[in-house]
Design a protein around this motif. Structure first.
Motif, PDB file in Angstrom:
ATOM      1  N   PRO A  80      63.208 -78.787  28.549  1.00  0.00           N
ATOM      2  CA  PRO A  80      62.352 -79.176  29.673  1.00  0.00           C
ATOM      3  C   PRO A  80      61.356 -80.277  29.309  1.00  0.00           C
ATOM      4  CG  PRO A  80      62.584 -76.803  29.630  1.00  0.00           C
ATOM      5  CD  PRO A  80      63.209 -77.316  28.353  1.00  0.00           C
ATOM      6  N   THR A  81      60.790 -80.191  28.096  1.00  0.00           N
ATOM      7  CA  THR A  81      59.842 -81.223  27.671  1.00  0.00           C
ATOM      8  C   THR A  81      60.535 -82.564  27.477  1.00  0.00           C
ATOM      9  OG1 THR A  81      58.380 -79.593  26.633  1.00  0.00           O
ATOM     10  CG2 THR A  81      58.188 -81.862  25.866  1.00  0.00           C
ATOM     11  N   LEU A  82      61.774 -82.542  26.981  1.00  0.00           N
ATOM     12  CA  LEU A  82      62.527 -83.787  26.834  1.00  0.00           C
ATOM     13  C   LEU A  82      62.685 -84.502  28.167  1.00  0.00           C
ATOM     14  CD1 LEU A  82      65.496 -83.274  24.340  1.00  0.00           C
ATOM     15  CD2 LEU A  82      63.779 -85.083  24.287  1.00  0.00           C
ATOM     16  N   LYS A  83      62.860 -83.730  29.243  1.00  0.00           N
ATOM     17  CA  LYS A  83      63.010 -84.354  30.564  1.00  0.00           C
ATOM     18  C   LYS A  83      61.759 -85.125  30.969  1.00  0.00           C
ATOM     19  CE  LYS A  83      66.259 -81.014  32.585  1.00  0.00           C
ATOM     20  NZ  LYS A  83      66.452 -80.016  33.668  1.00  0.00           N
ATOM     21  N   THR A  84      60.604 -84.690  30.486  1.00  0.00           N
ATOM     22  CA  THR A  84      59.373 -85.404  30.828  1.00  0.00           C
ATOM     23  C   THR A  84      59.235 -86.695  30.039  1.00  0.00           C
ATOM     24  OG1 THR A  84      57.914 -84.425  29.131  1.00  0.00           O
ATOM     25  CG2 THR A  84      58.242 -83.161  31.176  1.00  0.00           C
ATOM     26  N   GLY A  85      59.979 -86.803  28.928  1.00  0.00           N
ATOM     27  CA  GLY A  85      59.813 -87.967  28.058  1.00  0.00           C
ATOM     28  C   GLY A  85      58.520 -87.931  27.272  1.00  0.00           C
ATOM     29  N   ALA A  86      57.996 -86.725  27.030  1.00  0.00           N
ATOM     30  CA  ALA A  86      56.701 -86.585  26.369  1.00  0.00           C
ATOM     31  C   ALA A  86      56.743 -87.112  24.939  1.00  0.00           C
ATOM     32  CB  ALA A  86      56.266 -85.120  26.370  1.00  0.00           C
ATOM     33  N   ILE A  87      55.781 -87.959  24.611  1.00  0.00           N
ATOM     34  CA  ILE A  87      55.627 -88.465  23.247  1.00  0.00           C
ATOM     35  C   ILE A  87      54.144 -88.763  23.047  1.00  0.00           C
ATOM     36  CG2 ILE A  87      56.229 -90.826  23.965  1.00  0.00           C
ATOM     37  CD1 ILE A  87      57.514 -91.149  21.152  1.00  0.00           C
ATOM     38  N   TYR A  88      53.533 -88.094  22.084  1.00  0.00           N
ATOM     39  CA  TYR A  88      52.078 -88.166  21.913  1.00  0.00           C
ATOM     40  C   TYR A  88      51.659 -89.443  21.201  1.00  0.00           C
ATOM     41  CZ  TYR A  88      47.320 -86.743  20.690  1.00  0.00           C
ATOM     42  OH  TYR A  88      45.955 -86.678  20.553  1.00  0.00           O
ATOM     43  N   GLU A  89      50.703 -90.145  21.812  1.00  0.00           N
ATOM     44  CA  GLU A  89      50.163 -91.397  21.280  1.00  0.00           C
ATOM     45  C   GLU A  89      51.280 -92.387  20.935  1.00  0.00           C
ATOM     46  OE1 GLU A  89      47.280 -90.312  18.234  1.00  0.00           O
ATOM     47  OE2 GLU A  89      45.782 -89.940  19.787  1.00  0.00           O
ATOM     48  N   GLY A  90      52.316 -92.361  21.759  1.00  0.00           N
ATOM     49  CA  GLY A  90      53.386 -93.344  21.653  1.00  0.00           C
ATOM     50  C   GLY A  90      54.336 -93.152  20.489  1.00  0.00           C
ATOM     51  N   GLN A  91      54.181 -92.052  19.708  1.00  0.00           N
ATOM     52  CA  GLN A  91      54.996 -91.900  18.512  1.00  0.00           C
ATOM     53  C   GLN A  91      55.512 -90.484  18.266  1.00  0.00           C
ATOM     54  OE1 GLN A  91      53.448 -94.254  14.925  1.00  0.00           O
ATOM     55  NE2 GLN A  91      51.565 -93.972  16.103  1.00  0.00           N
ATOM     56  N   TYR A  92      54.657 -89.488  18.486  1.00  0.00           N
ATOM     57  CA  TYR A  92      54.905 -88.141  17.986  1.00  0.00           C
ATOM     58  C   TYR A  92      55.671 -87.298  19.008  1.00  0.00           C
ATOM     59  CZ  TYR A  92      53.588 -83.443  16.268  1.00  0.00           C
ATOM     60  OH  TYR A  92      53.596 -82.137  15.831  1.00  0.00           O
ATOM     61  N   LEU A  93      56.794 -86.701  18.555  1.00  0.00           N
ATOM     62  CA  LEU A  93      57.624 -85.882  19.424  1.00  0.00           C
ATOM     63  C   LEU A  93      57.187 -84.410  19.459  1.00  0.00           C
ATOM     64  CD1 LEU A  93      61.116 -87.436  18.633  1.00  0.00           C
ATOM     65  CD2 LEU A  93      59.841 -87.590  20.769  1.00  0.00           C
ATOM     66  N   LEU A  94      55.959 -84.142  19.018  1.00  0.00           N
ATOM     67  CA  LEU A  94      55.268 -82.884  19.308  1.00  0.00           C
ATOM     68  C   LEU A  94      55.934 -81.642  18.721  1.00  0.00           C
ATOM     69  CD1 LEU A  94      54.584 -83.824  23.017  1.00  0.00           C
ATOM     70  CD2 LEU A  94      52.799 -83.480  21.304  1.00  0.00           C
ATOM     71  N   GLY A  95      56.433 -81.738  17.504  1.00  0.00           N
ATOM     72  CA  GLY A  95      57.147 -80.607  16.922  1.00  0.00           C
ATOM     73  C   GLY A  95      56.336 -79.339  16.788  1.00  0.00           C
ATOM     74  N   THR A  96      55.137 -79.429  16.250  1.00  0.00           N
ATOM     75  CA  THR A  96      54.316 -78.233  16.069  1.00  0.00           C
ATOM     76  C   THR A  96      53.834 -77.698  17.408  1.00  0.00           C
ATOM     77  OG1 THR A  96      53.587 -78.948  13.868  1.00  0.00           O
ATOM     78  CG2 THR A  96      52.216 -77.329  15.001  1.00  0.00           C
ATOM     79  N   ALA A  97      53.330 -78.591  18.243  1.00  0.00           N
ATOM     80  CA  ALA A  97      52.781 -78.179  19.538  1.00  0.00           C
ATOM     81  C   ALA A  97      53.835 -77.524  20.418  1.00  0.00           C
ATOM     82  CB  ALA A  97      52.172 -79.389  20.252  1.00  0.00           C
ATOM     83  N   LEU A  98      55.082 -77.970  20.319  1.00  0.00           N
ATOM     84  CA  LEU A  98      56.153 -77.416  21.143  1.00  0.00           C
ATOM     85  C   LEU A  98      56.370 -75.932  20.883  1.00  0.00           C
ATOM     86  CD1 LEU A  98      58.905 -80.188  21.028  1.00  0.00           C
ATOM     87  CD2 LEU A  98      57.987 -79.169  23.107  1.00  0.00           C
ATOM     88  N   ALA A  99      56.250 -75.520  19.627  1.00  0.00           N
ATOM     89  CA  ALA A  99      56.570 -74.140  19.269  1.00  0.00           C
ATOM     90  C   ALA A  99      55.463 -73.157  19.614  1.00  0.00           C
ATOM     91  CB  ALA A  99      56.887 -74.061  17.777  1.00  0.00           C
ATOM     92  N   ARG A 100      54.234 -73.612  19.720  1.00  0.00           N
ATOM     93  CA  ARG A 100      53.111 -72.684  19.840  1.00  0.00           C
ATOM     94  C   ARG A 100      53.151 -71.828  21.106  1.00  0.00           C
ATOM     95  NH1 ARG A 100      53.427 -72.888  14.885  1.00  0.00           N
ATOM     96  NH2 ARG A 100      51.917 -74.071  13.682  1.00  0.00           N
ATOM     97  N   PRO A 101      53.475 -72.359  22.284  1.00  0.00           N
ATOM     98  CA  PRO A 101      53.471 -71.493  23.471  1.00  0.00           C
ATOM     99  C   PRO A 101      54.445 -70.335  23.355  1.00  0.00           C
ATOM    100  CG  PRO A 101      53.574 -73.813  24.104  1.00  0.00           C
ATOM    101  CD  PRO A 101      53.780 -73.763  22.632  1.00  0.00           C
ATOM    102  N   ILE A 102      55.631 -70.609  22.842  1.00  0.00           N
ATOM    103  CA  ILE A 102      56.660 -69.582  22.773  1.00  0.00           C
ATOM    104  C   ILE A 102      56.299 -68.527  21.728  1.00  0.00           C
ATOM    105  CG2 ILE A 102      58.314 -70.385  21.018  1.00  0.00           C
ATOM    106  CD1 ILE A 102      59.249 -69.751  24.643  1.00  0.00           C
ATOM    107  N   ILE A 103      55.635 -68.950  20.638  1.00  0.00           N
ATOM    108  CA  ILE A 103      55.193 -68.004  19.613  1.00  0.00           C
ATOM    109  C   ILE A 103      54.083 -67.114  20.159  1.00  0.00           C
ATOM    110  CG2 ILE A 103      54.078 -67.783  17.362  1.00  0.00           C
ATOM    111  CD1 ILE A 103      55.459 -70.407  16.549  1.00  0.00           C
ATOM    112  N   ALA A 104      53.098 -67.720  20.810  1.00  0.00           N
ATOM    113  CA  ALA A 104      51.968 -66.958  21.349  1.00  0.00           C
ATOM    114  C   ALA A 104      52.431 -65.955  22.401  1.00  0.00           C
ATOM    115  CB  ALA A 104      50.936 -67.916  21.945  1.00  0.00           C
ATOM    116  N   GLU A 105      53.370 -66.372  23.241  1.00  0.00           N
ATOM    117  CA  GLU A 105      53.884 -65.482  24.280  1.00  0.00           C
ATOM    118  C   GLU A 105      54.572 -64.263  23.672  1.00  0.00           C
ATOM    119  OE1 GLU A 105      56.191 -66.155  28.484  1.00  0.00           O
ATOM    120  OE2 GLU A 105      57.059 -67.111  26.705  1.00  0.00           O
ATOM    121  N   ALA A 106      55.377 -64.487  22.636  1.00  0.00           N
ATOM    122  CA  ALA A 106      56.065 -63.376  21.983  1.00  0.00           C
ATOM    123  C   ALA A 106      55.082 -62.484  21.228  1.00  0.00           C
ATOM    124  CB  ALA A 106      57.124 -63.914  21.020  1.00  0.00           C
ATOM    125  N   GLN A 107      54.043 -63.065  20.660  1.00  0.00           N
ATOM    126  CA  GLN A 107      53.031 -62.269  19.959  1.00  0.00           C
ATOM    127  C   GLN A 107      52.325 -61.320  20.928  1.00  0.00           C
ATOM    128  OE1 GLN A 107      50.156 -64.602  17.806  1.00  0.00           O
ATOM    129  NE2 GLN A 107      49.051 -62.823  17.032  1.00  0.00           N
TER     130      GLN A 107
END
Length: 409
Positions: A80-107
């Motif tokens: 879903p995030t790929l569909k938005t074309g999200a890229i932080y500060e023109g470079q970063y594909l948000l690897g760490t940030a992507l995982a946090r919601p799913i981890i917190a939800e499962a916790q």
């Protein structure tokens, strides 16, 4: 220390590393509570997960819950995030940030299942992750108390943590000479610390773990065909591969060509700048492929809007605002924008670069009949004169006013 709240059972986001190994006994000693370890399998690899349950129990946890989140991570967050074309500060594909919601939800789900009254994490008070986790906790479980040991205890260094564990005869494979801090999941691996703390230092070879040195990558380029339907993953080289397997396969093949490296100084949410080296081989390929498809099927104003959406969604995700109405609204827009993204893209992998070389789609807006430099029967070039006169009308009126003012003076 004095605690502000009595806690009976806490679920700790546990990795088996030095920090969380120390947090387990610290929680028991300072909160006099039962500690349940929670481990999220987001594709960090068997090596990191090996023996993690035994480590948690040896550290003092009453139990350890390992939850496989890979498919949910890919289907609910990454694509879903790929569909938005999200890229932080023109470079970063948000690897760490992507995982946090799913981890917190499962916790939170584990906490509910075991009847816990508190949640704990090992994030430091300097980073973004504390905000991401605790914003998720606030949205999903505002009734649960949150404990952030790094903001409470007096320990500030690896030697102090190691000494703390040694005093309690708790085994830990970490050492005082560890150079880097790494975070890995199915999407990426990040590396911080060591020589990277000085932006003038180039990263050494030890920094990179998933990708080959581009200069040492194969001298022959490799071509891949990626297929999509309405922005959703379909196939690699004509073979249907489920999304998790597709990312794993792309990580290997693109990593072998040195694709997906990023050395970046970024602006953290908490106000400071930090430097990280990120490796996202599959992400680099998928991002390039979808951009190539967008260029074929989206008109200019729609593509401009998608770019703005991508920038805004990257900020939302980086800042830990996944569990908000705004995220739902933005993803709804992204899904609509992706409806025409059906087709095939050929990418070239060579010496650290991924390049789109071929693209086709049944929804293509490209018309050779209009774009050709040869003679055509569908475009009257004389019509451009009227268009240009109207397009430049404001500039023409302004210039005429200026000429009139100059003449009168």
């Amino acid at each position: 220390m004095s605690t502000q709240k009595s806690v009976e059972k806490v679920v700790l986001a546990y990795s088996g590393g030095l920090d969380t190994s120390a947090i387990v006994p610290w929680l028991k000693e300072n909160y006099d509570c039962e500690v349940v370890a929670f481990v999220a399998d987001v594709g960090q690899g068997d090596e990191e997960l090996a023996g993690v349950e035994e480590k948690a129990i040896a550290s003092g946890a009453s139990s350890c819950h390992i939850v496989d989140l890979k498919e949910k991570f890919v289907n609910d967050v990454i694509f879903p995030t790929l569909k938005t074309g999200a890229i932080y500060e023109g470079q970063y594909l948000l690897g760490t940030a992507l995982a946090r919601p799913i981890i917190a939800e499962a916790q939170v789900a584990v906490a509910r299942a075991v009847g816990a009254d508190a949640l704990a994490h090992g994030c430091t008070g300097k980073g973004n992750d504390q905000v991401r986790f605790e914003s998720a906790f606030a949205a999903l479980a505002p009734d649960l108390h949150v404990i952030a040991p790094w903001r409470e205890w007096s320990m500030r260094s690896r030697p102090q943590l190691l000494a703390y564990l040694a005093e309690r005869n708790i085994p830990c494979s970490a050492s005082a000479t560890k150079i880097y801090s790494r975070d890995a999941n199915l999407w990426h691996i990040s590396t911080e610390g060591g020589e990277l703390e000085d932006p003038w230092n180039a990263p050494t070879a030890q920094v990179w773990t998933w990708t080959a040195e581009p200069e040492a990558a194969p001298n022959t380029p490799e071509y891949l065909t990626l297929s999509f339907k309405q922005g959703e993953w379909v196939a690699l080289n004509g073979e249907a591969i489920e999304p998790v397997g597709a990312i794993e396969a792309l990580n290997k093949v693109a990593g072998a060509h040195g694709v997906g490296r990023l050395d970046m100084v970024e602006n953290r949410l908490v106000g400071m700048k930090s430097r990280g080296c990120y490796e996202t081989p599959a992400g680099a390929v998928l991002f390039a492929a979808l951009q190539g498809l967008e260029s074929l099927v989206l008109d200019r104003t729609t593509q401009d809007y998608r770019i703005r959406l991508g920038n805004e969604f990257a900020q939302l995700l980086y800042d830990g605002r996944w569990f908000t109405p705004l995220r739902e609204i933005m993803l709804a827009a992204a899904h609509k924008l992706a409806e025409p993204l059906t087709g095939d893209i050929v990418v070239k992998l060579y010496k650290g670069q991924v390049t789109v070389t071929q693209k086709r789609s049944p929804n293509s807006l490209y018309s050779n009949a209009f774009a050709t430099f040869d003679e055509d029967e569908v475009y009257n070039q004389q019509h451009a004169e009227g268009f240009i006169r109207l397009y430049s009308l404001a500039a023409r009126i302004r210039a005429l006013h200026q000429q009139s003012d100059e003449a009168s003076s």
